[in-house]
Design an enzyme around this catalytic site. Structure first.
Site, PDB file in Angstrom:
ATOM      1  N   ARG A   1      18.714  -7.146  14.153  1.00 14.59           N
ATOM      2  CA  ARG A   1      19.014  -7.445  15.541  1.00 14.59           C
ATOM      3  C   ARG A   1      18.011  -8.456  16.067  1.00 14.59           C
ATOM      4  O   ARG A   1      16.860  -8.501  15.607  1.00 14.59           O
ATOM      5  CB  ARG A   1      18.980  -6.174  16.398  1.00 14.59           C
ATOM      6  CG  ARG A   1      17.592  -5.599  16.575  1.00 14.59           C
ATOM      7  CD  ARG A   1      17.575  -4.235  17.269  1.00 14.59           C
ATOM      8  NE  ARG A   1      18.334  -4.177  18.474  1.00 14.59           N
ATOM      9  CZ  ARG A   1      17.899  -4.573  19.670  1.00 14.59           C
ATOM     10  NH1 ARG A   1      16.675  -5.101  19.791  1.00 14.59           N
ATOM     11  NH2 ARG A   1      18.638  -4.460  20.731  1.00 14.59           N
TER      12      ARG A   1
ATOM     13  N   HIS B   1       7.763   8.919   4.387  1.00 13.79           N
ATOM     14  CA  HIS B   1       6.517   9.689   4.482  1.00 13.79           C
ATOM     15  C   HIS B   1       6.712  11.157   4.097  1.00 13.79           C
ATOM     16  O   HIS B   1       5.826  11.979   4.356  1.00 13.79           O
ATOM     17  CB  HIS B   1       5.881   9.573   5.878  1.00 13.79           C
ATOM     18  CG  HIS B   1       5.448   8.172   6.219  1.00 13.79           C
ATOM     19  ND1 HIS B   1       4.452   7.915   7.138  1.00 13.79           N
ATOM     20  CD2 HIS B   1       5.867   6.957   5.787  1.00 13.79           C
ATOM     21  CE1 HIS B   1       4.284   6.600   7.240  1.00 13.79           C
ATOM     22  NE2 HIS B   1       5.143   5.996   6.428  1.00 13.79           N
TER      23      HIS B   1
ATOM     24  N   ASP C   1       0.805  -1.219   0.000  1.00 18.55           N
ATOM     25  CA  ASP C   1       0.000   0.000   0.000  1.00 18.55           C
ATOM     26  C   ASP C   1       0.843   1.276   0.000  1.00 18.55           C
ATOM     27  O   ASP C   1       2.015   1.285   0.364  1.00 18.55           O
ATOM     28  CB  ASP C   1      -0.966   0.017   1.186  1.00 18.55           C
ATOM     29  CG  ASP C   1      -0.248  -0.113   2.529  1.00 18.55           C
ATOM     30  OD1 ASP C   1       0.753  -0.847   2.607  1.00 18.55           O
ATOM     31  OD2 ASP C   1      -0.685   0.523   3.505  1.00 18.55           O
TER      32      ASP C   1
ATOM     33  N   GLU D   1      -0.495  -2.073   5.158  1.00 16.63           N
ATOM     34  CA  GLU D   1       0.420  -2.001   6.304  1.00 16.63           C
ATOM     35  C   GLU D   1       0.311  -0.664   7.015  1.00 16.63           C
ATOM     36  O   GLU D   1       0.407  -0.594   8.235  1.00 16.63           O
ATOM     37  CB  GLU D   1       1.861  -2.241   5.853  1.00 16.63           C
ATOM     38  CG  GLU D   1       2.868  -2.321   7.003  1.00 16.63           C
ATOM     39  CD  GLU D   1       3.301  -0.961   7.550  1.00 16.63           C
ATOM     40  OE1 GLU D   1       3.452  -0.836   8.777  1.00 16.63           O
ATOM     41  OE2 GLU D   1       3.457  -0.008   6.763  1.00 16.63           O
ATOM     42  N   GLU D   2       0.135   0.405   6.254  1.00 19.80           N
ATOM     43  CA  GLU D   2       0.162   1.742   6.843  1.00 19.80           C
ATOM     44  C   GLU D   2      -0.997   1.975   7.809  1.00 19.80           C
ATOM     45  O   GLU D   2      -0.957   2.908   8.592  1.00 19.80           O
ATOM     46  CB  GLU D   2       0.124   2.803   5.727  1.00 19.80           C
ATOM     47  CG  GLU D   2       1.349   2.822   4.823  1.00 19.80           C
ATOM     48  CD  GLU D   2       2.617   3.287   5.536  1.00 19.80           C
ATOM     49  OE1 GLU D   2       2.543   3.718   6.706  1.00 19.80           O
ATOM     50  OE2 GLU D   2       3.694   3.199   4.920  1.00 19.80           O
TER      51      GLU D   2
END
Length: 403
Positions: free
Chosen positions: A189, A376, A91, A149-150
């Protein structure tokens, strides 16, 4: 200036195999086609059609229409074995693009300003390579193209639709192109990589009146201001100092005139943390603070507090697999960056709660070509050299996990 695709020397330096180097120009083309036609959450119809068309052309079996626009492809190796999932989000964002490039967004007010167009292109490149080299691995690779996802989040409904089963996924990986790291680096990580995110929407209801007669009112602005100050103690006095957390009030709207005491105030904010144990602690104390302050001033309130995404927590063994692959692939002085945590959030976290996995950052910033604007931002763009690196990383993870 935007980087061109004359990148053979760079890709060779980073130990990108010739067959993936040969895919680079196609991967860039796919990314740019997707970039031109960005779509918001659960409306990624053109993107899904593009993905399905490619998968069909390559003879890769896949399912469409999962959680609205999601797609799952399955690539089987030369014999039975484990199943590795690869996730890519699709998206875009409600941002007007300001880049002056020939592949800029053709959809007004919508832009791929976070790299998801690149994620799709990398996943497609991985799918094409694996399908053409099925004799190089055993087991299966399930590639999950995820919507939204956003927000409001497509991972959870895809999981509920069964994408981690039939066949069952043993582990999952995913990457995020990351302009907070320079090209030629990988951030990985074990444990928490990205934060949980919660939101709150609060209306403080007071009693309005004349600005010269405050004793006749319940000043919603004063009450709201007290709440803003008190919420800072959620981190400074309630959270263990060894645990990172953030509470931000991003909106405060109240009042209509300088001589009128506001009868209500609207506050909106976000909560972030890495430690899953803080999920209930912060939420409960948020309500206690709001309730106590409102009661002491004679105000009432309505609070909507929503848990959006949990922390993105990497399995130690899968993080080690990705780290070893990165060290074998990326050739720069910086290389692997273990200290890469961010208070940003990701709904990849839902997949990582179901099966062991690893989410990692692939550095994509290149200031020399003016490709270092933050995510963004209306001028966000990335160095497309990272696309071939991403395919190589995914392919090596497949080969190592399914060995």
């Amino acid at each position: 200036m935007v980087a061109t695709v004359s990148l053979d020397a760079v890709l060779h330096k980073h130990r990108i195999r010739p067959t993936i180097q040969a895919l680079q120009s196609e991967i860039v083309q796919w990314r740019r086609q997707i970039h031109q036609k960005p779509e918001l959450a659960f409306r990624e119809n053109l993107t899904a059609e593009f993905i399905a068309h490619k998968l069909t052309a390559w003879g890769i079996p896949h399912q469409t229409g999962i959680a609205e626009t999601g797609i799952v492809a399955l690539i089987e190796g030369h014999q039975k074995g484990k199943v590795l999932g690869i996730r890519a989000d699709m998206d875009a964002l409600p941002i007007q693009e300001e880049n002056e490039v020939d592949y800029r967004s053709q959809h007004p007010g919508v832009m791929h300003a976070c790299g998801h167009d690149g994620h799709v292109a990398i996943a497609l490149g991985t799918a094409k390579y694996l399908q053409e080299n099925r004799d190089s691995f055993r087991g299966s690779v399930k590639i999950i193209f995820q919507p939204a996802e956003e927000s409001p989040g497509g991972a959870k409904p895809m999981i509920q639709a069964g994408v981690l089963h039939n066949p069952d996924v043993d582990a999952i990986i995913g990457l995020h192109l990351w302009n907070n790291l320079p090209l030629g680096t990988v951030g990985v990580r074990p444990g928490a990589l990205m934060a949980a995110v919660e939101s709150f929407d609060l209306r403080v209801q007071g009693k309005g009146g004349h600005g010269a007669l405050p004793h006749q009112t319940v000043d919603a602005i004063v009450v709201g201001a007290q709440i803003v100050g008190a919420l800072q103690t959620l981190v400074s006095r309630i959270v263990n100092p060894l645990d990172a957390a953030v509470v931000t009030v991003g909106e405060f709207k109240a009042g209509h005139a300088m001589n009128v005491i506001a009868d209500y105030a609207d506050l909106k904010g976000t909560i972030r943390y890495f430690n899953p144990q803080l999920e209930k602690t912060i939420g409960d104390r948020l309500e206690t603070i709001v309730s106590g302050i409102c009661q002491s001033y004679g105000a009432s309130y309505k609070l909507d507090h929503v848990h959006l995404y949990p922390p993105t927590i990497n399995d130690p063994a899968m993080a080690e697999l990705v780290r070893s692959v990165a060290e074998a692939t990326i050739e720069t002085p910086l290389g692997v960056m273990p200290e890469c945590q961010t208070m940003g959030s990701e709904d990849m976290s839902f997949f990582l709660r179901e099966v062991p996995g690893c989410y990692f950052f692939l550095g994509s910033a290149n200031p020399y070509f003016d490709l270092a604007y933050p995510h963004h931002h209306p001028r966000f763009n990335f160095d497309e050299t990272a696309l071939g690196m991403g395919v190589e990383m995914f392919v090596r993870c497949v080969e190592k996990f399914l060995a």
